[in-house]
Design a protein around this motif. Structure first.
Motif, PDB file in Angstrom:
ATOM      1  N   UNK A  58      -2.116  11.241   3.577  1.00 38.86           N
ATOM      2  CA  UNK A  58      -1.696   9.877   2.833  1.00 38.86           C
ATOM      3  C   UNK A  58      -2.314   8.665   3.653  1.00 38.86           C
ATOM      4  N   UNK A  59      -1.886   7.673   3.387  1.00 42.02           N
ATOM      5  CA  UNK A  59      -2.333   6.507   3.690  1.00 42.02           C
ATOM      6  C   UNK A  59      -1.579   5.718   4.660  1.00 42.02           C
ATOM      7  N   UNK A  60      -1.054   5.969   5.941  1.00 36.77           N
ATOM      8  CA  UNK A  60      -0.159   5.521   6.634  1.00 36.77           C
ATOM      9  C   UNK A  60      -0.587   4.060   7.544  1.00 36.77           C
ATOM     10  N   UNK A  61       0.016   3.277   7.034  1.00 42.21           N
ATOM     11  CA  UNK A  61      -0.358   1.874   7.502  1.00 42.21           C
ATOM     12  C   UNK A  61      -1.544   1.573   7.172  1.00 42.21           C
ATOM     13  N   UNK A  62      -2.191   1.805   5.951  1.00 39.78           N
ATOM     14  CA  UNK A  62      -3.604   1.555   5.542  1.00 39.78           C
ATOM     15  C   UNK A  62      -4.731   2.320   5.882  1.00 39.78           C
ATOM     16  N   UNK A  63      -4.327   3.139   6.973  1.00 38.98           N
ATOM     17  CA  UNK A  63      -5.378   4.082   7.297  1.00 38.98           C
ATOM     18  C   UNK A  63      -5.386   5.344   6.405  1.00 38.98           C
ATOM     19  N   UNK A  64      -6.284   5.141   5.410  1.00 38.26           N
ATOM     20  CA  UNK A  64      -6.495   6.163   4.207  1.00 38.26           C
ATOM     21  C   UNK A  64      -7.120   7.358   4.765  1.00 38.26           C
ATOM     22  N   UNK A  65      -6.637   8.597   3.871  1.00 43.08           N
ATOM     23  CA  UNK A  65      -7.259   9.710   4.538  1.00 43.08           C
ATOM     24  C   UNK A  65      -6.709  10.549   5.669  1.00 43.08           C
ATOM     25  N   UNK A  66      -5.464   9.941   6.146  1.00 44.03           N
ATOM     26  CA  UNK A  66      -5.049  10.630   7.439  1.00 44.03           C
ATOM     27  C   UNK A  66      -4.217  11.810   6.975  1.00 44.03           C
ATOM     28  N   UNK A  67      -4.564  12.843   7.774  1.00 45.02           N
ATOM     29  CA  UNK A  67      -3.929  14.140   7.882  1.00 45.02           C
ATOM     30  C   UNK A  67      -2.939  14.455   8.991  1.00 45.02           C
ATOM     31  N   UNK A  68      -1.724  14.779   8.780  1.00 49.49           N
ATOM     32  CA  UNK A  68      -0.721  15.382   9.807  1.00 49.49           C
ATOM     33  C   UNK A  68      -0.324  16.691   9.393  1.00 49.49           C
ATOM     34  N   UNK A  69       0.096  17.624  10.449  1.00 45.37           N
ATOM     35  CA  UNK A  69       0.668  18.885  10.233  1.00 45.37           C
ATOM     36  C   UNK A  69       1.985  18.853  10.833  1.00 45.37           C
ATOM     37  N   UNK A  70       2.805  19.843  10.351  1.00 46.09           N
ATOM     38  CA  UNK A  70       4.051  20.196  10.811  1.00 46.09           C
ATOM     39  C   UNK A  70       4.642  21.396  10.156  1.00 46.09           C
ATOM     40  N   UNK A 109       0.926  -1.215   0.041  1.00 44.20           N
ATOM     41  CA  UNK A 109      -0.131   0.090   0.113  1.00 44.20           C
ATOM     42  C   UNK A 109       0.819   1.292   0.205  1.00 44.20           C
ATOM     43  N   UNK A 110       0.205   2.261  -0.514  1.00 47.94           N
ATOM     44  CA  UNK A 110       1.183   3.551  -0.716  1.00 47.94           C
ATOM     45  C   UNK A 110      -0.089   4.601  -0.708  1.00 47.94           C
ATOM     46  N   UNK A 111       0.675   5.811  -1.321  1.00 48.55           N
ATOM     47  CA  UNK A 111      -0.449   7.020  -1.356  1.00 48.55           C
ATOM     48  C   UNK A 111       0.196   7.705  -2.787  1.00 48.55           C
ATOM     49  N   UNK A 112      -0.913   8.557  -3.188  1.00 49.22           N
ATOM     50  CA  UNK A 112      -0.508   9.471  -4.426  1.00 49.22           C
ATOM     51  C   UNK A 112      -1.483  10.435  -4.672  1.00 49.22           C
ATOM     52  N   UNK A 113      -1.337  11.395  -5.531  1.00 49.28           N
ATOM     53  CA  UNK A 113      -2.335  12.372  -5.708  1.00 49.28           C
ATOM     54  C   UNK A 113      -2.509  12.585  -6.986  1.00 49.28           C
ATOM     55  N   UNK A 114      -3.777  13.198  -7.379  1.00 46.40           N
ATOM     56  CA  UNK A 114      -4.196  13.566  -8.504  1.00 46.40           C
ATOM     57  C   UNK A 114      -3.919  14.874  -9.272  1.00 46.40           C
ATOM     58  N   UNK A 115      -3.251  14.985 -10.134  1.00 45.94           N
ATOM     59  CA  UNK A 115      -2.896  16.421 -10.702  1.00 45.94           C
ATOM     60  C   UNK A 115      -3.438  16.964 -12.149  1.00 45.94           C
ATOM     61  N   UNK A 116      -4.425  16.013 -12.632  1.00 47.94           N
ATOM     62  CA  UNK A 116      -5.126  16.214 -13.955  1.00 47.94           C
ATOM     63  C   UNK A 116      -6.915  15.580 -13.581  1.00 47.94           C
ATOM     64  N   UNK A 117      -7.463  16.377 -13.826  1.00 49.18           N
ATOM     65  CA  UNK A 117      -8.952  15.912 -13.841  1.00 49.18           C
ATOM     66  C   UNK A 117      -9.317  14.895 -14.599  1.00 49.18           C
ATOM     67  N   UNK A 118      -8.394  14.573 -15.806  1.00 46.69           N
ATOM     68  CA  UNK A 118      -8.647  13.309 -16.644  1.00 46.69           C
ATOM     69  C   UNK A 118      -7.860  12.103 -16.067  1.00 46.69           C
ATOM     70  N   UNK A 119      -7.200  12.209 -14.888  1.00 49.98           N
ATOM     71  CA  UNK A 119      -6.885  10.914 -14.282  1.00 49.98           C
ATOM     72  C   UNK A 119      -5.207  10.729 -14.413  1.00 49.98           C
ATOM     73  N   UNK A 120      -4.443  11.619 -13.964  1.00 55.66           N
ATOM     74  CA  UNK A 120      -3.208  11.766 -14.038  1.00 55.66           C
ATOM     75  C   UNK A 120      -2.541  11.642 -12.184  1.00 55.66           C
ATOM     76  N   UNK A 121      -2.011  10.742 -12.071  1.00 52.58           N
ATOM     77  CA  UNK A 121      -1.632  10.398 -10.717  1.00 52.58           C
ATOM     78  C   UNK A 121      -0.275  10.322 -10.325  1.00 52.58           C
TER      79      UNK A 121
END
Length: 484
Positions: free
Chosen positions: A178-190, A98-110
């Motif tokens: 991201x998706x730490x330890x499979x826990x999707x949608x986790x937010x952390x600040x620093x 498992x890992x994380x990613x992010x969308x940079x184009x509405x047509x589906x580029x990650x």
């Protein structure tokens, strides 16, 4: 209205009230320090563009080996038969990650990390709303650990944009999703703890360090600034336990944007190539080169017929500026060259024999299979005379000495046959069998040439002399202290 004079006690009260007001302003949430009251609005807006990436891969387990051979009737025969018959068959098996990613184009580029999807047979992207889409690989760049995926969404996707990581400062607030330890949608600040970190993971290291919690599974996820722009791709952590200890690293967007653009266009990267081998300018080398301080990248080899050679760059030059940008230290140059367009006509400022010069180089295309062989240097035949200098016994290169010390036929210079254990040469790693190619940036062919170069540097008041040494196929500069 006429003002009345204040008593001493009233003056003290005014000063105290003003001081308390200043303290409250500095400690109030979001005041003066730029800290937000909450990250909730930012997280709500950005989270839909951050995805979880699941991969599967088929691996073959190693053979468990032959059974032990026991004589018929052995008391252990039944025991070993029952044991081995009870073991599962070791055929191909499927693993997942498992890992994380992010969308940079509405047509589906990650965007994600290369190590998240490397060698995957199947890649699936999961969104925060429960949507799952299969992904195909557009291209990867292992040197920066960036990969690009393509989805086919039924409707335009929520996406995020890159910001300017070079404008970010140490101490700025950042948000990791991201998706730490499979826990999707986790937010952390620093905050940004440091910039331009080199963690020895590749030739273009320039990481953003952050104390925002980044754990396993956050790899490939975005690091946002307070404008909601991606300024980094979370890639690595330092941790003895595998969990976050507040030291995480992100590939800066200034580097990622160029890689992503090339992957989208070509499916692979097309980096600029200068055709040099370089080394760090140490204080000792700087003194030997006549530089006021150790800056730039010292050229130890130049590839024959490469862009640098055709532009007039030579071994012993120090590259001070590349395309208008200063080279503060050696590792700056490879990144600058890689980011520059192939075929661009670039001005390069070099330091050569005590003064600066400007040359023009047309960048080539980096070929990963290029051997980078150094150019040949013509030198006169060496007479058979042995001498000592700087704690080294020196002899000319002959057919016999080449054979005795395993020196290549095309190597030219002066052979080192002995090195005093307490000498600076020994301390700097010079060994018998090495070949001295240059002294004080002048080619040498005889032991007398070496002594002459050292004597000249001493007359000029230098404390050390610059020596170009060939060890096997490698060339490097060393600064040797001049002894009385």
């Amino acid at each position: 209205m006429k003002s009345l004079p204040l008593s001493p006690l009233e003056r003290v009260r005014i000063v105290v009230v003003a001081a308390l007001g200043a303290i409250m302003m500095l400690t109030a949430p979001g005041a003066a320090l730029g800290a937000p009251d909450s990250f909730a609005d930012l997280a709500e807006r950005l989270s839909p563009a951050v995805v979880n990436i699941a991969t599967t891969q088929t691996v073959t387990a190693p053979d468990r080996g032959p059974r032990p051979k026991l004589p018929p009737g052995s008391p252990f025969e039944d025991l070993f038969r029952d044991f081995f018959d009870g073991l599962p068959e070791r055929g191909p098996r499927t693993t997942s990650s498992l890992g994380s990613g992010f969308v940079i184009d509405p047509d589906g580029i990650v965007v994600t990390n290369n190590h998240v999807i490397e060698d995957a047979d199947e890649i699936v992207v999961n969104f925060s709303d429960g949507t799952t889409l299969p992904a195909t690989l557009i291209g990867t760049d292992p040197k920066t650990d960036i990969a690009l995926l393509k989805l086919t969404p039924p409707a335009p996707l929520v996406f995020v944009s890159f910001g300017d990581s070079s404008a970010s400062r140490v101490g700025d607030w950042v948000l990791a999703i991201g998706n730490p330890f499979g826990l999707g949608g986790s937010v952390s600040a620093g905050i940004i703890s440091a910039r331009n970190r080199d963690i020895n993971s590749g030739p273009y290291d320039d990481f953003i360090q952050t104390d925002a919690a980044i754990n396993r599974g956050n790899s490939g996820g975005p690091l946002f600034n307070m404008a909601g722009e991606v300024i980094g791709v979370n890639t690595a952590i330092i941790s003895p336990s595998g969990g976050s200890i507040g030291i995480g690293f992100s590939v800066p967007s200034a580097l990622v944007k160029n890689v992503v653009s090339q992957l989208r266009e070509f499916g692979h990267t097309k980096r600029g190539w200068l055709g040099v081998r370089i080394q760090q300018v140490t204080p000792e080398l700087a003194e030997g080169l006549g530089l006021d301080k150790p800056v730039g990248a010292l050229v130890s080899e130049v590839t024959a017929d490469g862009p640098a050679a055709e532009g007039g760059i030579e071994a012993g030059d120090v590259i001070m500026k590349f395309d208008g940008r200063d080279i503060a230290e050696m590792r700056d140059l490879p990144r600058m060259v890689a980011e520059t367009a192939v075929g661009k006509d670039v001005r390069v400022v070099i330091w050569r024999k005590g003064k600066t010069q400007t040359v023009k180089v047309v960048l080539g295309l980096l070929d990963e299979g290029d051997s980078g062989a150094p150019p040949e240097v013509d030198k006169p035949e060496a007479p058979a005379v042995a001498e000592t200098a700087l704690g080294m016994k020196l002899e000319p290169l002959t057919e016999k000495s080449r054979s005795d010390y395993g020196v290549a036929e095309d190597a030219k210079g002066v052979l080192v046959t002995e090195v005093d254990a307490g000498s600076t040469a020994a301390e700097k790693g010079v060994r018998p069998g090495d070949v001295i190619v240059e002294v004080a940036q002048e080619a040498v062919a005889t032991p007398a040439d070496v002594r002459g170069g050292v004597a000249k540097a001493k007359e000029e008041g230098r404390k050390s002399v610059l020596i170009l040494v060939q060890s096997g196929a490698d060339l490097r500069f060393v600064a040797l202290k001049i002894t009385n």
